[in-house]
Design a protein around this motif. Structure first.
Motif, PDB file in Angstrom:
ATOM      1  N   PRO A  25      -7.029 -71.135  31.903  1.00  0.00           N
ATOM      2  CA  PRO A  25      -6.507 -70.582  33.158  1.00  0.00           C
ATOM      3  C   PRO A  25      -6.377 -69.058  33.142  1.00  0.00           C
ATOM      4  CG  PRO A  25      -4.763 -71.658  31.917  1.00  0.00           C
ATOM      5  CD  PRO A  25      -6.042 -71.960  31.191  1.00  0.00           C
ATOM      6  N   THR A  26      -6.397 -68.473  31.958  1.00  0.00           N
ATOM      7  CA  THR A  26      -6.286 -67.015  31.862  1.00  0.00           C
ATOM      8  C   THR A  26      -7.635 -66.342  32.066  1.00  0.00           C
ATOM      9  OG1 THR A  26      -4.499 -67.321  30.264  1.00  0.00           O
ATOM     10  CG2 THR A  26      -5.485 -65.117  30.408  1.00  0.00           C
ATOM     11  N   SER A  27      -8.617 -66.784  31.289  1.00  0.00           N
ATOM     12  CA  SER A  27      -9.939 -66.130  31.346  1.00  0.00           C
ATOM     13  C   SER A  27     -10.851 -66.765  32.371  1.00  0.00           C
ATOM     14  CB  SER A  27     -10.597 -66.204  29.967  1.00  0.00           C
ATOM     15  OG  SER A  27     -10.877 -67.555  29.632  1.00  0.00           O
ATOM     16  N   LYS A  28     -10.503 -67.986  32.813  1.00  0.00           N
ATOM     17  CA  LYS A  28     -11.351 -68.757  33.750  1.00  0.00           C
ATOM     18  C   LYS A  28     -12.683 -69.141  33.133  1.00  0.00           C
ATOM     19  CE  LYS A  28      -8.375 -68.194  37.193  1.00  0.00           C
ATOM     20  NZ  LYS A  28      -7.580 -69.293  37.751  1.00  0.00           N
ATOM     21  N   VAL A  29     -12.749 -69.142  31.807  1.00  0.00           N
ATOM     22  CA  VAL A  29     -13.928 -69.657  31.117  1.00  0.00           C
ATOM     23  C   VAL A  29     -13.804 -71.167  31.029  1.00  0.00           C
ATOM     24  CG1 VAL A  29     -15.148 -69.729  28.900  1.00  0.00           C
ATOM     25  CG2 VAL A  29     -14.302 -67.553  29.809  1.00  0.00           C
ATOM     26  N   GLY A  30     -14.885 -71.882  31.348  1.00  0.00           N
ATOM     27  CA  GLY A  30     -14.752 -73.321  31.410  1.00  0.00           C
ATOM     28  C   GLY A  30     -15.970 -74.088  30.949  1.00  0.00           C
ATOM     29  N   ALA A  31     -15.801 -75.409  30.950  1.00  0.00           N
ATOM     30  CA  ALA A  31     -16.874 -76.347  30.630  1.00  0.00           C
ATOM     31  C   ALA A  31     -16.872 -77.458  31.663  1.00  0.00           C
ATOM     32  CB  ALA A  31     -16.682 -76.932  29.232  1.00  0.00           C
ATOM     33  N   ALA A  32     -18.051 -77.994  31.923  1.00  0.00           N
ATOM     34  CA  ALA A  32     -18.189 -79.172  32.767  1.00  0.00           C
ATOM     35  C   ALA A  32     -18.534 -80.356  31.880  1.00  0.00           C
ATOM     36  CB  ALA A  32     -19.288 -78.951  33.809  1.00  0.00           C
ATOM     37  N   GLU A  76     -15.330 -77.435  42.594  1.00  0.00           N
ATOM     38  CA  GLU A  76     -14.034 -77.283  41.921  1.00  0.00           C
ATOM     39  C   GLU A  76     -14.003 -75.996  41.098  1.00  0.00           C
ATOM     40  OE1 GLU A  76     -11.335 -78.949  42.312  1.00  0.00           O
ATOM     41  OE2 GLU A  76     -12.091 -80.613  43.505  1.00  0.00           O
ATOM     42  N   ALA A  77     -15.136 -75.709  40.440  1.00  0.00           N
ATOM     43  CA  ALA A  77     -15.206 -74.477  39.646  1.00  0.00           C
ATOM     44  C   ALA A  77     -15.130 -73.250  40.551  1.00  0.00           C
ATOM     45  CB  ALA A  77     -16.494 -74.466  38.828  1.00  0.00           C
ATOM     46  N   LYS A  78     -15.871 -73.301  41.641  1.00  0.00           N
ATOM     47  CA  LYS A  78     -15.892 -72.152  42.554  1.00  0.00           C
ATOM     48  C   LYS A  78     -14.516 -71.912  43.157  1.00  0.00           C
ATOM     49  CE  LYS A  78     -18.420 -70.288  46.527  1.00  0.00           C
ATOM     50  NZ  LYS A  78     -19.423 -70.557  47.574  1.00  0.00           N
ATOM     51  N   LYS A  79     -13.856 -72.977  43.538  1.00  0.00           N
ATOM     52  CA  LYS A  79     -12.517 -72.887  44.148  1.00  0.00           C
ATOM     53  C   LYS A  79     -11.532 -72.182  43.224  1.00  0.00           C
ATOM     54  CE  LYS A  79     -10.180 -76.768  44.774  1.00  0.00           C
ATOM     55  NZ  LYS A  79      -9.984 -78.141  45.308  1.00  0.00           N
ATOM     56  N   ARG A  80     -11.711 -72.412  41.909  1.00  0.00           N
ATOM     57  CA  ARG A  80     -10.782 -71.854  40.918  1.00  0.00           C
ATOM     58  C   ARG A  80     -11.298 -70.569  40.277  1.00  0.00           C
ATOM     59  NH1 ARG A  80     -10.211 -77.182  41.279  1.00  0.00           N
ATOM     60  NH2 ARG A  80      -8.131 -78.073  40.976  1.00  0.00           N
ATOM     61  N   GLY A  81     -12.502 -70.143  40.630  1.00  0.00           N
ATOM     62  CA  GLY A  81     -13.076 -68.947  40.016  1.00  0.00           C
ATOM     63  C   GLY A  81     -13.489 -69.160  38.578  1.00  0.00           C
ATOM     64  N   VAL A  82     -13.829 -70.404  38.233  1.00  0.00           N
ATOM     65  CA  VAL A  82     -14.165 -70.742  36.846  1.00  0.00           C
ATOM     66  C   VAL A  82     -15.653 -70.545  36.591  1.00  0.00           C
ATOM     67  CG1 VAL A  82     -14.332 -72.658  35.192  1.00  0.00           C
ATOM     68  CG2 VAL A  82     -12.258 -72.367  36.580  1.00  0.00           C
ATOM     69  N   THR A  83     -15.971 -69.930  35.473  1.00  0.00           N
ATOM     70  CA  THR A  83     -17.348 -69.801  35.010  1.00  0.00           C
ATOM     71  C   THR A  83     -17.650 -70.924  34.023  1.00  0.00           C
ATOM     72  OG1 THR A  83     -17.252 -67.397  35.209  1.00  0.00           O
ATOM     73  CG2 THR A  83     -19.003 -68.305  33.825  1.00  0.00           C
ATOM     74  N   ILE A  84     -18.604 -71.770  34.363  1.00  0.00           N
ATOM     75  CA  ILE A  84     -18.974 -72.888  33.485  1.00  0.00           C
ATOM     76  C   ILE A  84     -19.974 -72.382  32.460  1.00  0.00           C
ATOM     77  CG2 ILE A  84     -20.104 -75.148  33.370  1.00  0.00           C
ATOM     78  CD1 ILE A  84     -19.037 -75.690  36.201  1.00  0.00           C
ATOM     79  N   GLU A  85     -19.541 -72.311  31.193  1.00  0.00           N
ATOM     80  CA  GLU A  85     -20.407 -71.797  30.131  1.00  0.00           C
ATOM     81  C   GLU A  85     -21.094 -72.901  29.352  1.00  0.00           C
ATOM     82  OE1 GLU A  85     -18.344 -68.998  27.683  1.00  0.00           O
ATOM     83  OE2 GLU A  85     -18.413 -67.453  29.237  1.00  0.00           O
TER      84      GLU A  85
END
Ligand code: FE2
Length: 210
Positions: free
Chosen positions: A27-34, A47-56
């Motif tokens: 939640p801090t860096s918004k780095v994520g996985a799907a 869901e990623a876009k809504k939260r500003g998450v980058t799926i790496e």
């Protein structure tokens, strides 16, 4: 949504076969996985876009069609790397192995190789949560009568999962139970497959043989 040691978990309905996809992120860096985009990958992307998450990274819990069908859409949209066990997904960018850990921003997850439903089935452990794919469902477990299944391996994989703390949250790969997610304590009480006293009784119950 549940916060677990730096990684938030978002459960997403992903098919008309009751599949669940997951978005995991710091939640801090918004780095994520799907995880397991199934047939409706646009829902994960939304869901990623809504939260500003980058799926790496894109994980597959195993190689069955209803879990990997949306891989291409996620990879094309995000440029993520595909991580999966090589026994199930040969084309993975990252062939994962048991106990391999991935950092996502300030959080992390660990891969557990849990064969049985398929040879390369994995679970993902982060904080107090297990993403269990088709190995463990709420009140049920994965099929062991498919090509590549191994009922004895499934039993041992489930015994391994059952050894995690009772409060561990369980996020399955399908919405097959009375609730969409549970805990290991709940499963120990309500899941007949976890209540089998030994391998022989598990095999009888799972393969429905007398
Ligand atoms: Fe499966």
């Amino acid at each position: 949504m549940v916060t677990t040691a730096g990684l938030d978990i978002v459960q997403v309905s992903a098919s008309d076969m009751d599949n669940f996809s997951y978005l995991l992120y710091c939640p801090t860096s918004k780095v994520g996985a799907a995880v397991d985009p199934s047939f409706w990958p646009e829902r994960l992307l939304a869901e990623a876009k809504k939260r500003g998450v980058t799926i790496e990274i894109l994980f597959n819990t195993h190689g069955h069609r209803d879990h990997v069908a949306g891989n291409a859409a996620i990879l094309a949209e995000t440029g993520a790397r595909l991580a999966a066990h090589p026994l199930d997904v040969e084309a993975a960018d990252i062939p994962v192995s048991d106990n391999q850990t991935f950092k996502l921003g300030e959080g992390a997850l660990t891969v557990l190789h849990t064969p049985g439903h398929s040879p390369g089935s994995i679970c993902l452990y982060t904080g107090d949560a297990l993403l269990t794919g088709d190995t463990l469902f709420v009140t049920r477990v994965g099929r062991a009568d498919l090509a590549g299944s191994d009922v004895e391996a499934l039993y041992h994989s489930l015994r391994r999962l059952a050894g995690y703390p009772p409060g561990t949250r369980v996020f399955p790969g399908h919405d097959y139970g009375p609730v969409p997610a549970s805990t290991l304590a709940y499963e120990q009480e309500h899941n007949p497959y976890l209540r089998c006293p030994d391998l022989a009784s598990f095999i009888r119950l799972r393969l429905d043989v007398s």
